[in-house]
Write an enzyme that holds these catalytic residues in place. Structure first.
Site, mmCIF file in Angstrom:
data_model
loop_
_atom_site.group_PDB
_atom_site.id
_atom_site.type_symbol
_atom_site.label_atom_id
_atom_site.label_comp_id
_atom_site.label_asym_id
_atom_site.label_seq_id
_atom_site.Cartn_x
_atom_site.Cartn_y
_atom_site.Cartn_z
ATOM 1 N N GLY A 126 65.396 -1.187 21.085
ATOM 2 C CA GLY A 126 65.094 -1.641 22.520
ATOM 3 C C GLY A 126 65.664 -0.332 22.735
ATOM 4 O O GLY A 126 66.713 1.257 22.405
ATOM 5 N N PRO A 127 65.537 0.120 23.967
ATOM 6 C CA PRO A 127 65.420 0.912 25.384
ATOM 7 C C PRO A 127 67.883 1.598 24.580
ATOM 8 O O PRO A 127 68.383 0.546 24.601
ATOM 9 C CB PRO A 127 65.551 0.675 26.704
ATOM 10 C CG PRO A 127 65.731 -0.558 26.336
ATOM 11 C CD PRO A 127 64.933 -1.273 24.723
ATOM 12 N N PRO A 128 68.327 3.081 25.450
ATOM 13 C CA PRO A 128 69.533 3.554 24.569
ATOM 14 C C PRO A 128 70.594 2.429 26.121
ATOM 15 O O PRO A 128 69.915 1.754 27.432
ATOM 16 C CB PRO A 128 69.650 4.337 25.690
ATOM 17 C CG PRO A 128 67.922 5.085 25.639
ATOM 18 C CD PRO A 128 66.820 3.558 25.782
ATOM 19 N N THR A 130 71.577 -0.706 27.011
ATOM 20 C CA THR A 130 70.896 -2.019 26.301
ATOM 21 C C THR A 130 72.324 -2.845 26.008
ATOM 22 O O THR A 130 72.610 -3.815 26.116
ATOM 23 C CB THR A 130 70.084 -2.760 26.336
ATOM 24 O OG1 THR A 130 70.074 -2.211 25.458
ATOM 25 C CG2 THR A 130 68.428 -1.669 27.218
ATOM 26 N N GLY A 131 73.115 -2.194 25.557
ATOM 27 C CA GLY A 131 74.521 -3.500 24.392
ATOM 28 C C GLY A 131 74.874 -3.451 23.023
ATOM 29 O O GLY A 131 74.972 -4.493 22.633
ATOM 30 N N LYS A 132 73.775 -2.671 22.220
ATOM 31 C CA LYS A 132 73.520 -3.289 20.955
ATOM 32 C C LYS A 132 75.107 -2.680 20.300
ATOM 33 O O LYS A 132 74.774 -3.626 19.344
ATOM 34 C CB LYS A 132 72.109 -1.816 20.015
ATOM 35 C CG LYS A 132 71.356 -2.192 20.960
ATOM 36 C CD LYS A 132 70.067 -1.352 20.432
ATOM 37 C CE LYS A 132 69.491 -0.045 21.230
ATOM 38 N NZ LYS A 132 69.861 0.029 22.231
ATOM 39 N N THR A 133 75.547 -1.779 20.814
ATOM 40 C CA THR A 133 76.789 -1.589 20.165
ATOM 41 C C THR A 133 77.796 -2.551 20.057
ATOM 42 O O THR A 133 78.582 -2.982 19.799
ATOM 43 C CB THR A 133 77.564 0.169 20.661
ATOM 44 O OG1 THR A 133 75.955 0.886 20.199
ATOM 45 C CG2 THR A 133 78.781 0.115 19.607
ATOM 46 N N HIS A 345 56.641 17.048 51.075
ATOM 47 C CA HIS A 345 56.595 16.339 49.845
ATOM 48 C C HIS A 345 57.179 14.927 49.492
ATOM 49 O O HIS A 345 56.356 14.157 49.143
ATOM 50 C CB HIS A 345 56.947 17.578 48.206
ATOM 51 C CG HIS A 345 56.750 17.563 47.178
ATOM 52 N ND1 HIS A 345 56.399 17.381 46.048
ATOM 53 C CD2 HIS A 345 57.593 16.038 45.805
ATOM 54 C CE1 HIS A 345 55.747 17.260 44.572
ATOM 55 N NE2 HIS A 345 56.831 16.315 45.008
ATOM 56 N N GLU A 346 58.954 14.868 49.471
ATOM 57 C CA GLU A 346 59.102 13.571 49.907
ATOM 58 C C GLU A 346 58.032 12.226 50.361
ATOM 59 O O GLU A 346 58.050 11.359 50.268
ATOM 60 C CB GLU A 346 60.481 13.706 49.951
ATOM 61 C CG GLU A 346 61.635 14.369 49.086
ATOM 62 C CD GLU A 346 60.730 14.101 47.211
ATOM 63 O OE1 GLU A 346 60.757 12.895 46.915
ATOM 64 O OE2 GLU A 346 61.018 14.977 46.100
HETATM 65 P P1 ATP Z 1 72.425 3.315 22.451
HETATM 66 O O1 ATP Z 1 71.511 2.860 22.313
HETATM 67 O O2 ATP Z 1 72.090 5.175 23.345
HETATM 68 O O3 ATP Z 1 73.357 3.616 21.140
HETATM 69 P P2 ATP Z 1 73.811 0.547 23.001
HETATM 70 O O4 ATP Z 1 73.045 -0.032 23.567
HETATM 71 O O5 ATP Z 1 74.368 0.780 22.037
HETATM 72 O O6 ATP Z 1 72.970 2.461 23.085
HETATM 73 P P3 ATP Z 1 76.428 0.068 24.577
HETATM 74 O O7 ATP Z 1 77.595 1.592 23.586
HETATM 75 O O8 ATP Z 1 76.475 -0.836 23.988
HETATM 76 O O9 ATP Z 1 75.044 0.212 24.285
HETATM 77 O O10 ATP Z 1 77.062 0.102 25.817
HETATM 78 C C1 ATP Z 1 77.250 0.852 26.418
HETATM 79 C C2 ATP Z 1 77.973 0.396 27.561
HETATM 80 O O11 ATP Z 1 76.971 0.173 28.795
HETATM 81 C C3 ATP Z 1 78.980 -0.778 27.004
HETATM 82 O O12 ATP Z 1 80.254 0.246 26.384
HETATM 83 C C4 ATP Z 1 79.359 -1.339 28.096
HETATM 84 O O13 ATP Z 1 80.083 -0.786 28.876
HETATM 85 C C5 ATP Z 1 78.311 -1.361 28.996
HETATM 86 N N1 ATP Z 1 77.412 -2.456 28.656
HETATM 87 C C6 ATP Z 1 75.863 -2.219 28.029
HETATM 88 N N2 ATP Z 1 75.384 -3.849 28.379
HETATM 89 C C7 ATP Z 1 76.100 -4.740 28.268
HETATM 90 C C8 ATP Z 1 76.297 -6.157 28.654
HETATM 91 N N3 ATP Z 1 75.302 -6.893 28.367
HETATM 92 N N4 ATP Z 1 77.401 -6.458 29.331
HETATM 93 C C9 ATP Z 1 78.747 -5.877 29.227
HETATM 94 N N5 ATP Z 1 77.730 -4.535 29.360
HETATM 95 C C10 ATP Z 1 77.502 -3.816 28.977
#
Ligand code: ATP
Length: 515
Positions: A126-128, A130-133, A345-346
């Site tokens: 999914g997009p960057p 979004t909380g994957k890590t 423009h804006e």
């Molecule tokens: P990438 O694809 O760029 O690696 P990612 O999907 O792994 O990004 P994370 O590194 O997990 O994204 O999220 C970055 C920060 O955004 C987290 O440390 C947290 O602070 C916040 N965050 C994102 N999603 C959530 C969520 N569902 N709940 C709480 N905090 C969130």
């Protein structure tokens, strides 16, 4: 290389000293006769050691072995994160989906006695931001497992075999410290589809990863989680059953998830009583969790800068602008003529957006931020998952409205539309190649077809953008007074908020251009 030079320098010194001590037996050299035998032996020994060492490093190709030997010592960051599912806001269905994996780690005997194999590879895509890590860490936290983080790019090396070796070391470590979660971020860096142009090193690394994924036995509780922004790029072999067979999409949060994320990131901050989190969630449609976390943090920093005791709505508004549009430039040196062009423009964007009812405009500004000299801050008024062809066309009309306004007022165009043109072309390209919304037919075009028929496709894209541009010109020409009114106010105040814009439109009888 630098070490070699230093050793060479000392070796030369040692050799000169040794030679002098030897010649001193045959020629009389003043001062050298008194040197003790033990000191002489020490000089010769050090010189001999330096010589052997120098010849040794000279004879071996150093680079690859030295990288590999560091690899062994490299104590990979492993920890037991104290993050749980409570820290991950929203994403309820994903957390539910992961419960089974968690149960397997916590009660592995139950599954093993049944001969059940748990999916060992889970892929988050999914997009960057979004909380994957965060989610992967929470799985480790919930199961008290070791968390081993690796990024796909750290396996990418010039030297054949180094990436594969790193993969092996990572898995060895995970097995030794089991239960453990291996998290490989940006897995596409090593897992892209193999083809004739692939390079040997990358293929070896991917092969090693496949071998490791196949190589687990049921005694080891190791779960591997991969993350990517581009699932479509990954090699089929990586995705087949038994490897990364669970694919979980993590998208940008919806309104209620945004509310929860904002709550998580503001609960340790002193908020003004008037702050309404659901309202803030509505104002941030389309933003990722990471951007929301950033907004909460920026708001706190701005409050400190403003010497406030609590964070109020004005700090949140400033933080939203900061995160979306970039840093405001103080004392920018913009020529007055350029400022007027930016205002026109804006105003063009705002006018056409408002008339076609595309997104809710929150603010128009001609104060430069980041690389932009001006911007219209707007969000979709509701969560949308499907867009019609008409809506996509209207989005392009809005994007081209800045250029159209410049053309009508100044009979000249500027470079200011660069970003708009790129976005408009991109939407049109998607319409032609992915959504079957052109005379090319109701079909999706694959990469090979696009490459060999680009001229035809380009013509289709041009038809769409030309039509949209004409539409834009027509709307602006019909509402030229309104355009000048908005631009004039922008020149005066530099910004216009949504209420002021509504006020300008209030008594107007709008023609319906949306059809
Ligand atoms: P990438 O694809 O760029 O690696 P990612 O999907 O792994 O990004 P994370 O590194 O997990 O994204 O999220 C970055 C920060 O955004 C987290 O440390 C947290 O602070 C916040 N965050 C994102 N999603 C959530 C969520 N569902 N709940 C709480 N905090 C969130």
């Amino acid at each position: 290389m630098k070490n070699k030079k230093i050793i060479f320098f000392f070796l030369i010194l040692g050799m000169i000293a040794s030679c002098m001590l030897i010649f001193q037996y045959f020629l009389s050299m003043e001062g050298l006769e008194n040197i003790k035998t033990s000191d002489r032996i020490a000089v010769w020994t050090v010189t001999a050691v330096l010589l052997i060492y120098y010849l040794n490093i000279g004879s071996k190709p150093q680079l690859v072995p030295s990288i590999l030997s560091i690899e062994k010592e490299n104590n990979r960051d492993k920890d037991k994160p104290n993050i749980s599912f409570k820290d991950v806001a929203g994403l309820e269905e994903i957390k539910e989906e992961l419960q089974e994996t968690i149960d397997f780690i916590n009660n592995s005997h139950k599954y093993k006695s049944m001969g059940a194999k748990i999916p060992k590879g889970i892929l988050f895509y999914g997009p960057p931001g979004t909380g994957k890590t965060l989610l992967a860490k929470a799985v480790a936290g919930e199961t008290n497992s070791n968390f081993l983080y690796a990024s796909g790019s750290e396996f990418v090396e010039k030297y054949v075999g180094v990436g594969a070796k790193r993969v092996r070391t990572l898995f060895e470590k995970a097995k030794k410290d089991s239960p453990s979660i291996i998290f490989i971020d940006e897995i596409d860096a090593i897992g892209t589809k193999r083809n004739l142009e692939s390079n040997n090193e990358k293929d070896q690394t991917l092969n090693q990863l496949l071998v490791e994924l196949d190589g687990f036995n049921t005694d080891e509780t190791v779960i591997i989680i991969g993350a990517t922004n581009r699932l479509d790029l990954l090699d089929e072999a990586l995705l087949r059953p038994g490897r990364f067979d669970r694919h979980i999409y993590i998208g940008n949060p919806n309104t209620s998830a945004r509310e929860k994320i904002l709550e998580v990131h503001t609960n340790n901050k002193p908020l003004d009583r008037n702050i309404n989190i659901p309202e803030l969630a509505k104002k941030t449609t389309g933003l990722s969790g990471a951007q929301l976390a950033n907004i909460a943090n920026e708001a706190a920093i701005i409050a400190v800068r403003n010497k406030k005791n609590v964070i109020s709505i004005s700090e949140f508004d400033a933080a939203i602008e900061r995160v979306i549009a970039g840093l405001e430039l103080k004392n920018p040196n913009v020529l007055i003529e350029e400022k007027r062009t930016v205002a026109i423009h804006e105003a063009g964007h705002a006018l056409v957006s408002k008339i076609l009812n595309i997104d809710v405009i929150q603010k128009i500004s001609i104060i430069p931020r980041g690389q932009a000299l001006g911007y219209v801050l707007k969000f979709p008024d509701e969560e949308r998952y499907l867009l019609t062809r008409r809506e996509l066309e209207n989005k392009i009309v809005c994007l081209l409205a800045g250029r159209a306004a410049e053309k009508i007022v100044f009979n000249e165009v500027t470079t200011g539309a660069k970003d708009d043109l790129a976005k408009a072309t991109n939407i049109a390209m998607e319409m032609v190649c992915s959504y079957g919304m052109s005379s090319m037919g109701t079909l999706a075009l694959d990469e090979t077809y696009i490459r060999y028929n680009y001229d035809k496709i380009r013509l289709e894209i041009k038809n769409i953008t030309d039509k949209a541009y004409k539409h834009s010109i027509r709307i602006i020409q019909d509402n030229l007074d309104m355009l000048h009114k908005i631009a004039g106010l922008l020149m005066e105040n530099e910004t216009i908020d949504s209420e002021e814009l509504d006020q300008i439109f209030k008594d107007m009888n709008m023609p319906d251009y949306a059809t």
